[in-house]
Design a protein around this motif. Sequence first.
Motif, PDB file in Angstrom:
ATOM      1  N   ASP A 155       0.812  -1.192  -0.082  1.00 46.78           N
ATOM      2  CA  ASP A 155      -0.020   0.058   0.164  1.00 46.78           C
ATOM      3  C   ASP A 155       0.799   1.111  -0.014  1.00 46.78           C
ATOM      4  OD1 ASP A 155      -2.334  -1.663  -0.043  1.00 46.78           O
ATOM      5  OD2 ASP A 155      -2.551  -1.330   2.109  1.00 46.78           O
ATOM      6  N   PHE A 156       2.191   1.134  -0.490  1.00 42.99           N
ATOM      7  CA  PHE A 156       3.147   2.396  -0.273  1.00 42.99           C
ATOM      8  C   PHE A 156       2.402   3.663  -0.839  1.00 42.99           C
ATOM      9  CE2 PHE A 156       6.264   5.009  -2.429  1.00 42.99           C
ATOM     10  CZ  PHE A 156       7.189   4.945  -1.360  1.00 42.99           C
ATOM     11  N   PHE A 157       1.929   3.506  -2.099  1.00 40.57           N
ATOM     12  CA  PHE A 157       1.074   4.789  -2.699  1.00 40.57           C
ATOM     13  C   PHE A 157      -0.187   5.312  -2.129  1.00 40.57           C
ATOM     14  CE2 PHE A 157       3.863   2.953  -6.233  1.00 40.57           C
ATOM     15  CZ  PHE A 157       4.711   4.057  -6.221  1.00 40.57           C
ATOM     16  N   ILE A 158      -0.697   4.203  -1.831  1.00 37.68           N
ATOM     17  CA  ILE A 158      -2.093   4.500  -1.320  1.00 37.68           C
ATOM     18  C   ILE A 158      -1.894   5.144   0.146  1.00 37.68           C
ATOM     19  CG2 ILE A 158      -4.223   3.383  -0.031  1.00 37.68           C
ATOM     20  CD1 ILE A 158      -3.954   1.164  -2.195  1.00 37.68           C
ATOM     21  N   ASP A 159      -0.690   4.675   1.020  1.00 34.52           N
ATOM     22  CA  ASP A 159      -0.513   5.156   2.386  1.00 34.52           C
ATOM     23  C   ASP A 159      -0.105   6.669   2.089  1.00 34.52           C
ATOM     24  OD1 ASP A 159      -1.240   3.058   3.433  1.00 34.52           O
ATOM     25  OD2 ASP A 159       0.682   2.256   3.782  1.00 34.52           O
ATOM     26  N   LEU A 160       0.872   6.845   0.915  1.00 37.71           N
ATOM     27  CA  LEU A 160       1.567   8.168   0.872  1.00 37.71           C
ATOM     28  C   LEU A 160       0.370   9.112   0.686  1.00 37.71           C
ATOM     29  CD1 LEU A 160       4.507   7.774  -1.618  1.00 37.71           C
ATOM     30  CD2 LEU A 160       4.714   8.542   0.940  1.00 37.71           C
ATOM     31  N   LEU A 161      -0.709   8.823  -0.220  1.00 37.48           N
ATOM     32  CA  LEU A 161      -1.787   9.555  -0.688  1.00 37.48           C
ATOM     33  C   LEU A 161      -2.541  10.124   0.774  1.00 37.48           C
ATOM     34  CD1 LEU A 161      -2.441   8.380  -4.130  1.00 37.48           C
ATOM     35  CD2 LEU A 161      -1.507  10.586  -3.409  1.00 37.48           C
ATOM     36  N   ARG A 162      -3.154   9.044   1.372  1.00 37.29           N
ATOM     37  CA  ARG A 162      -3.734   9.084   2.594  1.00 37.29           C
ATOM     38  C   ARG A 162      -3.212   9.988   3.515  1.00 37.29           C
ATOM     39  NH1 ARG A 162      -6.207   2.764   2.881  1.00 37.29           N
ATOM     40  NH2 ARG A 162      -7.851   3.127   1.553  1.00 37.29           N
ATOM     41  N   GLU A 163      -1.931   9.771   3.855  1.00 39.34           N
ATOM     42  CA  GLU A 163      -1.207  10.501   4.866  1.00 39.34           C
ATOM     43  C   GLU A 163      -1.426  11.931   4.478  1.00 39.34           C
ATOM     44  OE1 GLU A 163       2.884   9.320   4.701  1.00 39.34           O
ATOM     45  OE2 GLU A 163       2.357   7.364   5.521  1.00 39.34           O
ATOM     46  N   ARG A 164      -1.340  12.318   3.195  1.00 41.30           N
ATOM     47  CA  ARG A 164      -1.304  13.473   2.693  1.00 41.30           C
ATOM     48  C   ARG A 164      -2.913  14.201   2.532  1.00 41.30           C
ATOM     49  NH1 ARG A 164       3.143  11.586   2.067  1.00 41.30           N
ATOM     50  NH2 ARG A 164       4.983  13.071   1.933  1.00 41.30           N
ATOM     51  N   GLY A 165      -3.762  13.637   3.007  1.00 39.21           N
ATOM     52  CA  GLY A 165      -5.139  13.899   2.637  1.00 39.21           C
ATOM     53  C   GLY A 165      -5.816  13.940   1.439  1.00 39.21           C
ATOM     54  N   ALA A 166      -4.940  13.216   0.475  1.00 42.04           N
ATOM     55  CA  ALA A 166      -5.548  13.440  -0.986  1.00 42.04           C
ATOM     56  C   ALA A 166      -6.817  12.496  -1.129  1.00 42.04           C
ATOM     57  CB  ALA A 166      -4.454  13.010  -2.054  1.00 42.04           C
ATOM     58  N   LYS A 167      -7.459  13.097  -2.096  1.00 40.73           N
ATOM     59  CA  LYS A 167      -8.804  12.418  -2.337  1.00 40.73           C
ATOM     60  C   LYS A 167      -9.053  12.191  -3.913  1.00 40.73           C
ATOM     61  CE  LYS A 167     -11.608  13.550   1.611  1.00 40.73           C
ATOM     62  NZ  LYS A 167     -10.491  14.148   2.543  1.00 40.73           N
ATOM     63  N   LYS A 168      -8.633  13.369  -4.378  1.00 40.12           N
ATOM     64  CA  LYS A 168      -8.894  13.525  -5.901  1.00 40.12           C
ATOM     65  C   LYS A 168      -7.507  13.283  -6.628  1.00 40.12           C
ATOM     66  CE  LYS A 168     -11.257  16.621  -9.392  1.00 40.12           C
ATOM     67  NZ  LYS A 168     -11.771  17.922  -9.627  1.00 40.12           N
ATOM     68  N   VAL A 169      -7.071  12.292  -7.533  1.00 39.55           N
ATOM     69  CA  VAL A 169      -6.001  11.922  -7.973  1.00 39.55           C
ATOM     70  C   VAL A 169      -6.109  11.920  -9.488  1.00 39.55           C
ATOM     71  CG1 VAL A 169      -3.988  10.111  -8.006  1.00 39.55           C
ATOM     72  CG2 VAL A 169      -5.452  10.595  -5.880  1.00 39.55           C
ATOM     73  N   LEU A 170      -4.900  12.553  -9.889  1.00 42.72           N
ATOM     74  CA  LEU A 170      -4.744  12.442 -11.438  1.00 42.72           C
ATOM     75  C   LEU A 170      -3.766  11.296 -11.806  1.00 42.72           C
ATOM     76  CD1 LEU A 170      -5.568  13.806 -14.139  1.00 42.72           C
ATOM     77  CD2 LEU A 170      -3.968  15.528 -14.114  1.00 42.72           C
ATOM     78  N   ASP A 171      -3.776  10.473 -12.464  1.00 48.36           N
ATOM     79  CA  ASP A 171      -2.877   9.274 -12.782  1.00 48.36           C
ATOM     80  C   ASP A 171      -2.411   9.775 -14.375  1.00 48.36           C
ATOM     81  OD1 ASP A 171      -1.249   7.384 -13.449  1.00 48.36           O
ATOM     82  OD2 ASP A 171      -2.848   5.616 -13.018  1.00 48.36           O
ATOM     83  N   VAL A 172      -1.298  10.650 -14.469  1.00 51.93           N
ATOM     84  CA  VAL A 172      -1.022  11.044 -15.736  1.00 51.93           C
ATOM     85  C   VAL A 172      -0.151  10.099 -16.920  1.00 51.93           C
ATOM     86  CG1 VAL A 172      -1.189  13.599 -15.004  1.00 51.93           C
ATOM     87  CG2 VAL A 172       1.271  11.835 -15.164  1.00 51.93           C
ATOM     88  N   ALA A 173       0.007   8.924 -16.248  1.00 54.81           N
ATOM     89  CA  ALA A 173       0.577   7.720 -17.013  1.00 54.81           C
ATOM     90  C   ALA A 173       0.135   6.403 -16.792  1.00 54.81           C
ATOM     91  CB  ALA A 173       2.131   7.865 -16.798  1.00 54.81           C
ATOM     92  N   THR A 174      -1.199   6.303 -17.038  1.00 53.75           N
ATOM     93  CA  THR A 174      -2.045   5.277 -16.423  1.00 53.75           C
ATOM     94  C   THR A 174      -1.579   3.848 -17.098  1.00 53.75           C
ATOM     95  OG1 THR A 174      -3.977   4.681 -15.995  1.00 53.75           O
ATOM     96  CG2 THR A 174      -3.893   5.393 -18.209  1.00 53.75           C
ATOM     97  N   GLY A 175      -0.933   4.083 -18.322  1.00 58.65           N
ATOM     98  CA  GLY A 175      -0.564   2.588 -18.898  1.00 58.65           C
ATOM     99  C   GLY A 175      -2.043   1.978 -19.094  1.00 58.65           C
ATOM    100  N   THR A 176      -1.645   0.726 -18.452  1.00 57.42           N
ATOM    101  CA  THR A 176      -3.079  -0.574 -18.574  1.00 57.42           C
ATOM    102  C   THR A 176      -3.993  -0.202 -17.310  1.00 57.42           C
ATOM    103  OG1 THR A 176      -1.521  -2.269 -17.874  1.00 57.42           O
ATOM    104  CG2 THR A 176      -1.895  -1.747 -20.141  1.00 57.42           C
ATOM    105  N   GLY A 177      -3.569   0.826 -16.737  1.00 57.40           N
ATOM    106  CA  GLY A 177      -4.384   1.178 -15.529  1.00 57.40           C
ATOM    107  C   GLY A 177      -4.343   0.576 -14.217  1.00 57.40           C
ATOM    108  N   PHE A 178      -3.270   0.064 -13.900  1.00 57.44           N
ATOM    109  CA  PHE A 178      -2.979  -0.850 -12.582  1.00 57.44           C
ATOM    110  C   PHE A 178      -3.101   0.143 -11.601  1.00 57.44           C
ATOM    111  CE2 PHE A 178       0.177  -1.414  -9.357  1.00 57.44           C
ATOM    112  CZ  PHE A 178      -0.397  -2.937  -9.072  1.00 57.44           C
TER     113      PHE A 178
END
Length: 270
Positions: A50-73
């Motif tokens: 949950d590395f990326f999930i935890d980083l985002l939650r720690e910063r209170g992020a809710k709305k995320v832009l994935d600018v290089a989604t590739g196949t969507g993982f």
Amino acid sequence: MAATQQEQEFGSDPTACRDTGHYKHEYNEGFVDKWDELIDWESRAKSEGDFFIDLLRERGAKKVLDVATGTGFHSVRLIEAGFEVVSCDGSPEMLAKAFENGRQRGHIVRTVQVDWRWLNRDVHGHYDAIICLGNSFTHLFSENDRRKALAEFYATLKHDGVLILDQRNYDAILDVGYSSKHTYYYCGDNISVYPEHVDDGLARFKYDFPDKSTYYLNMFPLRKDYVRRLLGEVGFQHIETYGDFQETYREAEPDFFVHVAEKSYREDLE
């Protein structure tokens, strides 16, 4: 029939192909169809946790832009973790695959085809976080393109937003030589990934699959401290860099670096 190097259209001298926009030709339908085999979603989810999930939650992020989604993982993982996600890519083949991958998992992936250099032309509104993962930033071959893209990322973030950007450890590749444990990023079985050519302006990677198909990607070998400097010069206030998801590491050991760049103004940094 398996796609070949020629079908990816690198021209008569592939090592001379150093154009930012060429990645659209590299990610042809055949290669995109192989990409999930290279990543192995289940194994990669286990390896990064949950590395990326935890980083985002720690910063209170809710709305995320994935600018290089590739196949969507990562888009799908973040949607399943409760984030509101918009998924971008410059490759229409990748976006189609991301949408289909999301649909198969019961999600509607909101996709937008963009060129990062004009991100705000096609993506509207501001975001709590932007993620640019999968070594994607190294598709930009000129410093002007890199600065323009980072400026667009910065402008798209809210005042306290965060950019999470990763890259291969090109310092080690250039200075020591290539070695990869394939522990975290490319988890597929029996797939060979290695740089066929490396110089200060090009890392040309070859991907050999079990069915004997072969594909290539031409990328710019970005050094870690150079990327950190660019992030600071564009305006990001605080930058942390992880090596294979760890805070402490020996410089030559990680396969990948992850930069976490905060936009929020920090008076303590004066």
